[in-house]
Design an enzyme around this catalytic site. Structure first.
Site, PDB file in Angstrom:
ATOM      1  N   HIS A   1       0.815  -1.229   0.000  1.00 20.24           N
ATOM      2  CA  HIS A   1       0.000   0.000   0.000  1.00 20.24           C
ATOM      3  C   HIS A   1       0.844   1.272   0.000  1.00 20.24           C
ATOM      4  CE1 HIS A   1      -3.737  -2.089   0.269  1.00 20.24           C
ATOM      5  NE2 HIS A   1      -3.420  -2.679   1.416  1.00 20.24           N
ATOM      6  N   ASP A  22      -2.707 -10.281  -2.777  1.00 17.66           N
ATOM      7  CA  ASP A  22      -3.365  -9.825  -1.549  1.00 17.66           C
ATOM      8  C   ASP A  22      -4.815  -9.449  -1.875  1.00 17.66           C
ATOM      9  OD1 ASP A  22      -2.440  -8.579   1.354  1.00 17.66           O
ATOM     10  OD2 ASP A  22      -4.087  -7.418   0.466  1.00 17.66           O
ATOM     11  N   HIS A  46      -6.358  -6.902  -0.932  1.00 15.41           N
ATOM     12  CA  HIS A  46      -6.444  -5.463  -1.204  1.00 15.41           C
ATOM     13  C   HIS A  46      -5.607  -5.090  -2.422  1.00 15.41           C
ATOM     14  CE1 HIS A  46      -7.037  -5.951   3.222  1.00 15.41           C
ATOM     15  NE2 HIS A  46      -8.042  -5.127   2.983  1.00 15.41           N
ATOM     16  N   ASP A  96      -5.178 -12.774   2.917  1.00 12.24           N
ATOM     17  CA  ASP A  96      -6.432 -12.214   3.436  1.00 12.24           C
ATOM     18  C   ASP A  96      -7.591 -12.456   2.465  1.00 12.24           C
ATOM     19  OD1 ASP A  96      -5.138 -10.418   1.747  1.00 12.24           O
ATOM     20  OD2 ASP A  96      -5.141  -8.745   3.158  1.00 12.24           O
ATOM     21  N   TYR A 115      -4.939 -12.075   8.065  1.00  9.18           N
ATOM     22  CA  TYR A 115      -5.197 -11.658   9.447  1.00  9.18           C
ATOM     23  C   TYR A 115      -5.924 -12.694  10.297  1.00  9.18           C
ATOM     24  CZ  TYR A 115      -3.604  -7.650   7.002  1.00  9.18           C
ATOM     25  OH  TYR A 115      -2.833  -6.835   6.233  1.00  9.18           O
TER      26      TYR A 115
HETATM   27  N1  Q9C Z   1     -12.341   0.148   7.352  1.00 14.78           N
HETATM   28  C1  Q9C Z   1      -2.776  -5.234   3.934  1.00 14.78           C
HETATM   29  O1  Q9C Z   1      -3.467  -6.237   3.823  1.00 14.78           O
HETATM   30  N2  Q9C Z   1      -8.274  -1.545   6.862  1.00 14.78           N
HETATM   31  N3  Q9C Z   1      -3.263  -4.051   4.331  1.00 14.78           N
HETATM   32  C2  Q9C Z   1      -9.365  -1.542   5.942  1.00 14.78           C
HETATM   33  C3  Q9C Z   1     -11.327  -0.163   6.401  1.00 14.78           C
HETATM   34  C4  Q9C Z   1      -6.946  -1.422   6.311  1.00 14.78           C
HETATM   35  C5  Q9C Z   1      -4.678  -3.931   4.633  1.00 14.78           C
HETATM   36  C6  Q9C Z   1     -10.673  -1.483   6.646  1.00 14.78           C
HETATM   37  C7  Q9C Z   1      -6.522  -2.637   5.538  1.00 14.78           C
HETATM   38  C8  Q9C Z   1      -5.057  -2.593   5.165  1.00 14.78           C
HETATM   39  C9  Q9C Z   1      -1.323  -5.289   3.658  1.00 14.78           C
HETATM   40 ZN    ZN Z   2      -4.480  -7.049   2.271  1.00 11.32          ZN
END
Ligand code: Q9C
Ligand code: ZN
Length: 368
Positions: free
Chosen positions: A178, A214, A216, A303, A342
Protein backbone atom coordinates in the site's frame (compact mmCIF):
# COMPACT_ATOMS: atom_id res chain seq x y z
CA UNK A 1 12.83 -23.73 -0.77
CA UNK A 2 14.87 -21.21 1.20
CA UNK A 3 12.99 -18.53 3.07
CA UNK A 4 14.03 -15.40 4.92
CA UNK A 5 12.90 -14.28 8.38
CA UNK A 6 13.97 -11.53 10.77
CA UNK A 7 12.91 -11.52 14.45
CA UNK A 8 13.07 -7.69 14.28
CA UNK A 9 9.47 -7.64 13.03
CA UNK A 10 8.32 -7.82 16.69
CA UNK A 11 9.67 -4.29 17.20
CA UNK A 12 6.58 -3.07 15.34
CA UNK A 13 3.86 -3.98 17.81
CA UNK A 14 0.80 -1.76 17.39
CA UNK A 15 -1.93 -2.05 20.04
CA UNK A 16 -4.73 -0.15 18.28
CA UNK A 17 -5.61 1.09 14.83
CA UNK A 18 -8.30 3.69 14.19
CA UNK A 19 -11.16 2.54 11.95
CA UNK A 20 -14.10 4.84 11.26
CA UNK A 21 -12.72 7.15 13.98
CA UNK A 22 -12.79 4.39 16.62
CA UNK A 23 -9.76 2.65 18.12
CA UNK A 24 -10.01 -1.12 17.58
CA UNK A 25 -7.42 -3.80 18.39
CA UNK A 26 -4.67 -3.83 15.76
CA UNK A 27 -4.91 -6.54 13.09
CA UNK A 28 -1.37 -6.28 11.75
CA UNK A 29 0.39 -7.82 14.77
CA UNK A 30 3.57 -9.83 15.47
CA UNK A 31 1.53 -13.01 16.04
CA UNK A 32 0.82 -13.09 12.29
CA UNK A 33 4.45 -13.56 11.32
CA UNK A 34 5.01 -15.98 14.20
CA UNK A 35 2.08 -18.13 13.01
CA UNK A 36 3.63 -18.27 9.53
CA UNK A 37 7.07 -19.01 10.96
CA UNK A 38 5.70 -21.92 12.96
CA UNK A 39 3.98 -23.43 9.93
CA UNK A 40 7.18 -23.09 7.88
CA UNK A 41 9.36 -24.61 10.58
CA UNK A 42 7.05 -27.62 10.86
CA UNK A 43 7.86 -28.50 7.23
CA UNK A 44 11.24 -30.03 6.30
CA UNK A 45 11.12 -28.83 2.71
CA UNK A 46 11.86 -25.27 3.86
CA UNK A 47 15.20 -23.89 5.01
CA UNK A 48 15.22 -20.68 7.04
CA UNK A 49 17.85 -17.98 6.26
CA UNK A 50 18.63 -14.75 8.14
CA UNK A 51 18.49 -11.49 6.15
CA UNK A 52 21.63 -9.57 5.28
CA UNK A 53 21.77 -5.80 5.69
CA UNK A 54 21.35 -3.85 2.48
CA UNK A 55 21.36 -0.31 3.88
CA UNK A 56 18.95 2.48 3.03
CA UNK A 57 20.01 3.03 -0.62
CA UNK A 58 17.63 0.43 -2.14
CA UNK A 59 14.77 2.14 -0.28
CA UNK A 60 15.77 5.56 -1.58
CA UNK A 61 15.66 4.23 -5.16
CA UNK A 62 11.90 3.79 -4.67
CA UNK A 63 10.75 6.17 -1.92
CA UNK A 64 10.76 9.93 -1.31
CA UNK A 65 13.83 10.66 0.85
CA UNK A 66 11.91 13.13 3.05
CA UNK A 67 9.38 10.41 3.93
CA UNK A 68 12.14 7.94 4.78
CA UNK A 69 13.75 10.60 6.94
CA UNK A 70 10.46 11.32 8.70
CA UNK A 71 9.91 7.64 9.51
CA UNK A 72 13.43 7.40 10.85
CA UNK A 73 13.00 10.22 13.35
CA UNK A 74 9.21 10.16 13.88
CA UNK A 75 9.18 8.24 17.14
CA UNK A 76 11.89 10.26 18.86
CA UNK A 77 10.26 13.53 17.82
CA UNK A 78 6.79 12.34 18.87
CA UNK A 79 7.99 11.06 22.25
CA UNK A 80 9.67 14.42 22.93
CA UNK A 81 6.59 16.36 21.75
CA UNK A 82 4.37 14.21 23.94
CA UNK A 83 6.58 14.65 27.00
CA UNK A 84 6.45 18.42 26.61
CA UNK A 85 2.66 18.42 26.30
CA UNK A 86 2.25 15.91 29.12
CA UNK A 87 4.26 18.21 31.41
CA UNK A 88 1.21 20.53 31.34
CA UNK A 89 -1.83 20.20 33.64
CA UNK A 90 -3.52 17.34 31.79
CA UNK A 91 -1.22 14.36 32.11
CA UNK A 92 1.47 13.05 34.35
CA UNK A 93 4.90 13.94 32.89
CA UNK A 94 5.89 10.30 32.51
CA UNK A 95 2.56 9.08 31.14
CA UNK A 96 3.23 6.36 28.55
CA UNK A 97 3.67 7.68 25.02
CA UNK A 98 0.88 6.40 22.74
CA UNK A 99 1.58 5.39 19.15
CA UNK A 100 1.71 8.21 16.63
CA UNK A 101 -1.42 8.28 14.45
CA UNK A 102 -2.16 11.38 12.35
CA UNK A 103 -5.50 13.16 12.69
CA UNK A 104 -5.17 15.69 9.86
CA UNK A 105 -4.07 14.91 6.34
CA UNK A 106 -2.60 16.86 3.46
CA UNK A 107 -5.67 16.32 1.29
CA UNK A 108 -4.90 17.69 -2.20
CA UNK A 109 -7.96 19.99 -2.09
CA UNK A 110 -6.54 22.00 0.82
CA UNK A 111 -3.85 23.45 -1.43
CA UNK A 112 -5.76 23.42 -4.72
CA UNK A 113 -4.61 26.31 -6.91
CA UNK A 114 -2.17 27.53 -4.25
CA UNK A 115 0.99 25.55 -4.94
CA UNK A 116 2.48 23.17 -2.42
CA UNK A 117 2.95 23.92 1.28
CA UNK A 118 6.35 23.71 2.97
CA UNK A 119 7.10 20.39 4.64
CA UNK A 120 6.14 20.66 8.33
CA UNK A 121 9.19 20.02 10.50
CA UNK A 122 8.22 21.04 14.05
CA UNK A 123 5.08 19.08 14.80
CA UNK A 124 5.26 15.29 14.38
CA UNK A 125 1.45 15.08 14.06
CA UNK A 126 1.56 17.45 11.08
CA UNK A 127 4.45 15.49 9.60
CA UNK A 128 2.53 12.24 10.01
CA UNK A 129 -0.44 13.87 8.24
CA UNK A 130 1.81 14.88 5.36
CA UNK A 131 3.42 11.47 4.86
CA UNK A 132 0.61 9.16 6.00
CA UNK A 133 -2.73 8.70 4.24
CA UNK A 134 -4.99 7.09 6.87
CA UNK A 135 -5.37 6.20 10.56
CA UNK A 136 -4.77 2.44 10.59
CA UNK A 137 -0.95 2.45 10.50
CA UNK A 138 0.42 3.56 13.89
CA UNK A 139 4.08 4.45 14.36
CA UNK A 140 5.62 3.04 17.54
CA UNK A 141 9.12 3.02 19.06
CA UNK A 142 10.38 0.09 16.94
CA UNK A 143 8.41 0.66 13.75
CA UNK A 144 11.26 2.08 11.69
CA UNK A 145 13.67 -0.72 12.64
CA UNK A 146 11.04 -3.36 11.83
CA UNK A 147 10.21 -1.73 8.49
CA UNK A 148 13.92 -1.58 7.59
CA UNK A 149 14.29 -5.27 8.51
CA UNK A 150 11.31 -6.18 6.30
CA UNK A 151 13.10 -4.56 3.36
CA UNK A 152 16.26 -6.54 4.17
CA UNK A 153 14.14 -9.70 4.22
CA UNK A 154 12.73 -8.88 0.77
CA UNK A 155 16.14 -8.02 -0.70
CA UNK A 156 17.75 -11.15 0.75
CA UNK A 157 15.01 -13.28 -0.84
CA UNK A 158 15.64 -11.48 -4.14
CA UNK A 159 19.38 -12.16 -3.78
CA UNK A 160 18.70 -15.90 -3.36
CA UNK A 161 16.92 -15.87 -6.71
CA UNK A 162 19.65 -13.73 -8.31
CA UNK A 163 22.14 -16.33 -7.04
CA UNK A 164 20.32 -19.11 -8.85
CA UNK A 165 17.52 -20.37 -6.62
CA UNK A 166 14.39 -20.91 -8.72
CA UNK A 167 12.25 -19.43 -5.94
CA UNK A 168 12.55 -17.91 -2.46
CA UNK A 169 10.16 -16.51 0.14
CA UNK A 170 10.57 -13.45 2.36
CA UNK A 171 8.36 -13.25 5.45
CA UNK A 172 8.09 -9.47 5.33
CA UNK A 173 6.42 -7.73 8.25
CA UNK A 174 5.26 -4.97 8.22
CA UNK A 175 3.86 -5.49 4.72
CA UNK A 176 4.50 -3.04 1.87
CA UNK A 177 2.17 -2.95 -1.13
CA UNK A 178 0.00 0.00 0.00
CA UNK A 179 2.98 2.36 0.31
CA UNK A 180 3.38 4.57 -2.79
CA UNK A 181 6.59 6.47 -3.51
CA UNK A 182 5.85 9.27 -1.04
CA UNK A 183 3.47 7.96 1.64
CA UNK A 184 2.89 5.26 4.24
CA UNK A 185 -0.44 3.60 5.09
CA UNK A 186 -2.47 0.41 4.88
CA UNK A 187 -0.19 -1.19 7.53
CA UNK A 188 2.74 -0.49 5.15
CA UNK A 189 5.79 1.77 5.48
CA UNK A 190 8.27 0.71 2.79
CA UNK A 191 7.08 -1.09 -0.32
CA UNK A 192 9.05 -4.32 0.06
CA UNK A 193 7.86 -5.80 -3.26
CA UNK A 194 8.60 -2.65 -5.26
CA UNK A 195 12.05 -2.36 -3.70
CA UNK A 196 12.76 -6.03 -4.50
CA UNK A 197 11.51 -5.61 -8.09
CA UNK A 198 13.72 -2.55 -8.55
CA UNK A 199 16.66 -4.52 -7.11
CA UNK A 200 16.12 -7.39 -9.56
CA UNK A 201 15.76 -5.01 -12.52
CA UNK A 202 18.78 -2.95 -11.45
CA UNK A 203 21.02 -5.97 -10.91
CA UNK A 204 20.21 -7.66 -14.22
CA UNK A 205 18.79 -5.07 -16.64
CA UNK A 206 15.88 -7.49 -17.14
CA UNK A 207 12.19 -6.69 -16.92
CA UNK A 208 10.23 -7.84 -13.86
CA UNK A 209 6.59 -8.86 -13.39
CA UNK A 210 4.74 -8.38 -10.09
CA UNK A 211 1.71 -10.53 -9.27
CA UNK A 212 -0.24 -9.11 -6.33
CA UNK A 213 -2.50 -11.72 -4.73
CA UNK A 214 -3.37 -9.82 -1.55
CA UNK A 215 -7.11 -9.21 -1.09
CA UNK A 216 -6.44 -5.46 -1.20
CA UNK A 217 -5.30 -3.66 -4.32
CA UNK A 218 -1.60 -2.78 -4.10
CA UNK A 219 -2.10 0.91 -4.75
CA UNK A 220 1.46 1.70 -3.71
CA UNK A 221 3.08 -0.77 -6.07
CA UNK A 222 0.81 0.30 -8.91
CA UNK A 223 1.69 3.98 -8.34
CA UNK A 224 5.43 3.35 -8.19
CA UNK A 225 5.50 1.57 -11.56
CA UNK A 226 2.51 3.20 -13.28
CA UNK A 227 4.64 5.02 -15.87
CA UNK A 228 7.25 2.31 -16.21
CA UNK A 229 7.49 -0.10 -19.15
CA UNK A 230 10.03 -2.44 -17.53
CA UNK A 231 7.86 -3.55 -14.59
CA UNK A 232 4.49 -5.23 -15.15
CA UNK A 233 1.96 -4.96 -12.30
CA UNK A 234 -0.91 -7.48 -12.19
CA UNK A 235 -3.38 -7.57 -9.28
CA UNK A 236 -6.47 -9.55 -8.26
CA UNK A 237 -8.37 -7.83 -5.47
CA UNK A 238 -11.64 -6.72 -3.92
CA UNK A 239 -13.29 -4.16 -6.21
CA UNK A 240 -12.39 -0.63 -5.03
CA UNK A 241 -16.06 0.32 -5.40
CA UNK A 242 -16.48 -1.47 -2.04
CA UNK A 243 -13.02 -2.37 -0.76
CA UNK A 244 -10.02 -0.60 0.74
CA UNK A 245 -7.92 1.22 -0.56
CA UNK A 246 -10.97 2.70 -2.37
CA UNK A 247 -9.08 5.12 -4.64
CA UNK A 248 -7.21 2.76 -7.00
CA UNK A 249 -7.56 -0.68 -8.53
CA UNK A 250 -10.14 -0.30 -11.29
CA UNK A 251 -9.84 -2.35 -14.46
CA UNK A 252 -9.67 0.87 -16.50
CA UNK A 253 -6.29 1.72 -14.95
CA UNK A 254 -3.76 0.24 -17.38
CA UNK A 255 -0.67 2.45 -16.93
CA UNK A 256 0.40 5.82 -18.29
CA UNK A 257 3.09 7.23 -20.58
CA UNK A 258 5.76 4.63 -21.30
CA UNK A 259 3.92 2.31 -18.87
CA UNK A 260 0.70 2.06 -20.90
CA UNK A 261 -0.35 -1.59 -20.91
CA UNK A 262 2.00 -2.56 -18.03
CA UNK A 263 -0.72 -2.46 -15.33
CA UNK A 264 -3.53 -5.03 -15.17
CA UNK A 265 -6.22 -4.80 -12.48
CA UNK A 266 -8.70 -7.63 -11.92
CA UNK A 267 -11.30 -6.40 -9.40
CA UNK A 268 -13.45 -9.17 -7.91
CA UNK A 269 -16.86 -9.34 -6.23
CA UNK A 270 -17.75 -10.05 -2.61
CA UNK A 271 -17.78 -13.75 -1.77
CA UNK A 272 -15.34 -14.70 -4.56
CA UNK A 273 -15.04 -18.54 -4.56
CA UNK A 274 -12.04 -20.79 -5.22
CA UNK A 275 -13.34 -21.56 -8.69
CA UNK A 276 -14.06 -17.93 -9.65
CA UNK A 277 -10.65 -16.90 -8.33
CA UNK A 278 -8.79 -19.55 -10.34
CA UNK A 279 -10.68 -18.51 -13.48
CA UNK A 280 -9.65 -14.87 -13.05
CA UNK A 281 -6.11 -15.83 -12.07
CA UNK A 282 -5.75 -17.42 -15.51
CA UNK A 283 -6.11 -13.95 -17.11
CA UNK A 284 -3.46 -12.52 -14.82
CA UNK A 285 -1.02 -15.34 -15.54
CA UNK A 286 -1.65 -15.00 -19.29
CA UNK A 287 -0.67 -11.31 -19.11
CA UNK A 288 2.53 -12.24 -17.27
CA UNK A 289 3.35 -14.93 -19.83
CA UNK A 290 2.85 -12.48 -22.71
CA UNK A 291 5.18 -9.98 -21.03
CA UNK A 292 8.03 -12.50 -21.40
CA UNK A 293 10.45 -11.67 -18.63
CA UNK A 294 12.58 -13.88 -16.38
CA UNK A 295 11.64 -12.54 -12.92
CA UNK A 296 8.44 -12.64 -10.94
CA UNK A 297 7.74 -10.97 -7.58
CA UNK A 298 4.60 -12.25 -5.86
CA UNK A 299 2.93 -10.02 -3.28
CA UNK A 300 1.34 -12.84 -1.31
CA UNK A 301 -1.56 -11.80 0.88
CA UNK A 302 -3.70 -14.59 2.29
CA UNK A 303 -6.43 -12.21 3.44
CA UNK A 304 -8.40 -13.71 0.51
CA UNK A 305 -9.17 -16.63 2.88
CA UNK A 306 -12.85 -17.11 3.77
CA UNK A 307 -12.10 -16.74 7.50
CA UNK A 308 -10.23 -13.46 7.18
CA UNK A 309 -11.73 -10.96 9.64
CA UNK A 310 -11.38 -7.81 7.48
CA UNK A 311 -12.01 -9.13 3.94
CA UNK A 312 -14.88 -10.74 2.02
CA UNK A 313 -13.57 -13.44 -0.32
CA UNK A 314 -14.32 -17.13 0.29
CA UNK A 315 -11.10 -18.97 -0.60
CA UNK A 316 -10.40 -22.21 1.25
CA UNK A 317 -7.03 -23.35 2.59
CA UNK A 318 -6.38 -26.05 -0.08
CA UNK A 319 -6.74 -23.61 -3.01
CA UNK A 320 -3.51 -21.81 -2.11
CA UNK A 321 -1.54 -24.89 -3.17
CA UNK A 322 -3.35 -24.88 -6.49
CA UNK A 323 -2.65 -21.16 -6.96
CA UNK A 324 1.02 -21.81 -6.17
CA UNK A 325 1.18 -24.64 -8.71
CA UNK A 326 -0.25 -22.37 -11.38
CA UNK A 327 2.34 -19.70 -10.55
CA UNK A 328 5.00 -22.42 -10.78
CA UNK A 329 3.64 -23.18 -14.27
CA UNK A 330 4.98 -19.80 -15.44
CA UNK A 331 8.49 -21.23 -15.11
CA UNK A 332 9.87 -17.90 -13.86
CA UNK A 333 12.49 -17.10 -11.22
CA UNK A 334 10.16 -16.20 -8.38
CA UNK A 335 10.45 -14.08 -5.23
CA UNK A 336 7.43 -14.47 -2.96
CA UNK A 337 6.96 -11.73 -0.33
CA UNK A 338 4.43 -11.63 2.49
CA UNK A 339 1.72 -8.95 2.47
CA UNK A 340 -1.58 -9.34 4.41
CA UNK A 341 -3.55 -12.17 6.05
CA UNK A 342 -5.20 -11.66 9.45
CA UNK A 343 -6.88 -14.91 10.49
CA UNK A 344 -4.18 -16.34 12.73
CA UNK A 345 -5.18 -20.04 12.49
CA UNK A 346 -5.27 -20.18 8.66
CA UNK A 347 -2.43 -17.92 7.50
CA UNK A 348 0.37 -20.41 8.25
CA UNK A 349 -1.16 -23.34 6.33
CA UNK A 350 -2.27 -21.04 3.49
CA UNK A 351 1.17 -19.49 2.98
CA UNK A 352 2.93 -22.84 3.30
CA UNK A 353 0.51 -24.44 0.83
CA UNK A 354 1.14 -21.68 -1.72
CA UNK A 355 4.90 -22.08 -1.35
CA UNK A 356 4.73 -25.85 -1.71
CA UNK A 357 2.80 -25.28 -4.91
CA UNK A 358 5.46 -22.86 -6.21
CA UNK A 359 8.19 -25.27 -5.12
CA UNK A 360 6.67 -28.33 -6.79
CA UNK A 361 6.41 -30.16 -3.46
CA UNK A 362 2.65 -29.79 -3.06
CA UNK A 363 0.87 -32.65 -1.37
CA UNK A 364 -0.59 -34.88 -4.13
CA UNK A 365 -4.35 -34.67 -4.51
CA UNK A 366 -6.17 -37.57 -2.84
CA UNK A 367 -7.15 -40.35 -5.30
CA UNK A 368 -10.51 -39.66 -6.91
N1 Q9C B 1 -12.34 0.15 7.35
C1 Q9C B 1 -2.78 -5.23 3.93
O1 Q9C B 1 -3.47 -6.24 3.82
N2 Q9C B 1 -8.27 -1.54 6.86
N3 Q9C B 1 -3.26 -4.05 4.33
C2 Q9C B 1 -9.36 -1.54 5.94
C3 Q9C B 1 -11.33 -0.16 6.40
C4 Q9C B 1 -6.95 -1.42 6.31
C5 Q9C B 1 -4.68 -3.93 4.63
C6 Q9C B 1 -10.67 -1.48 6.65
C7 Q9C B 1 -6.52 -2.64 5.54
C8 Q9C B 1 -5.06 -2.59 5.16
C9 Q9C B 1 -1.32 -5.29 3.66
ZN1 ZN C 1 -4.48 -7.05 2.27
Amino acid sequence: MRWVYSPAHVLHDPVHEVQFGVPVPAYEVPARAEAIREAMEADDSFERIAPSEHGVEPILRVHEPRMVHFLEEAWAQWAEHHRRRAAGPVDHPDAPVPALIPDSFLHPAIREGMGSSPEPRQNPVARAGMWGFETMTPIGPGTYRAARAAVDVALTAADLVLDGQPAAYGLCRPPGHHAPRAAFGGYCFFNNAAIAAEHLAGATGERVAILDLDYHHGNGTQQIFYRRANVLYVSLHGDPDRAYPYFAGWAEETGAGPGIGATLNIPLPEGCSDRAYLTELRRGLEAIRSYRCPFLVVSLGVDTHREDPICDFALTTPVYEEIGQRVRGLGMRTVVLQEGGYHLPSIGPSVRGFLRGVDGTATPAPPA
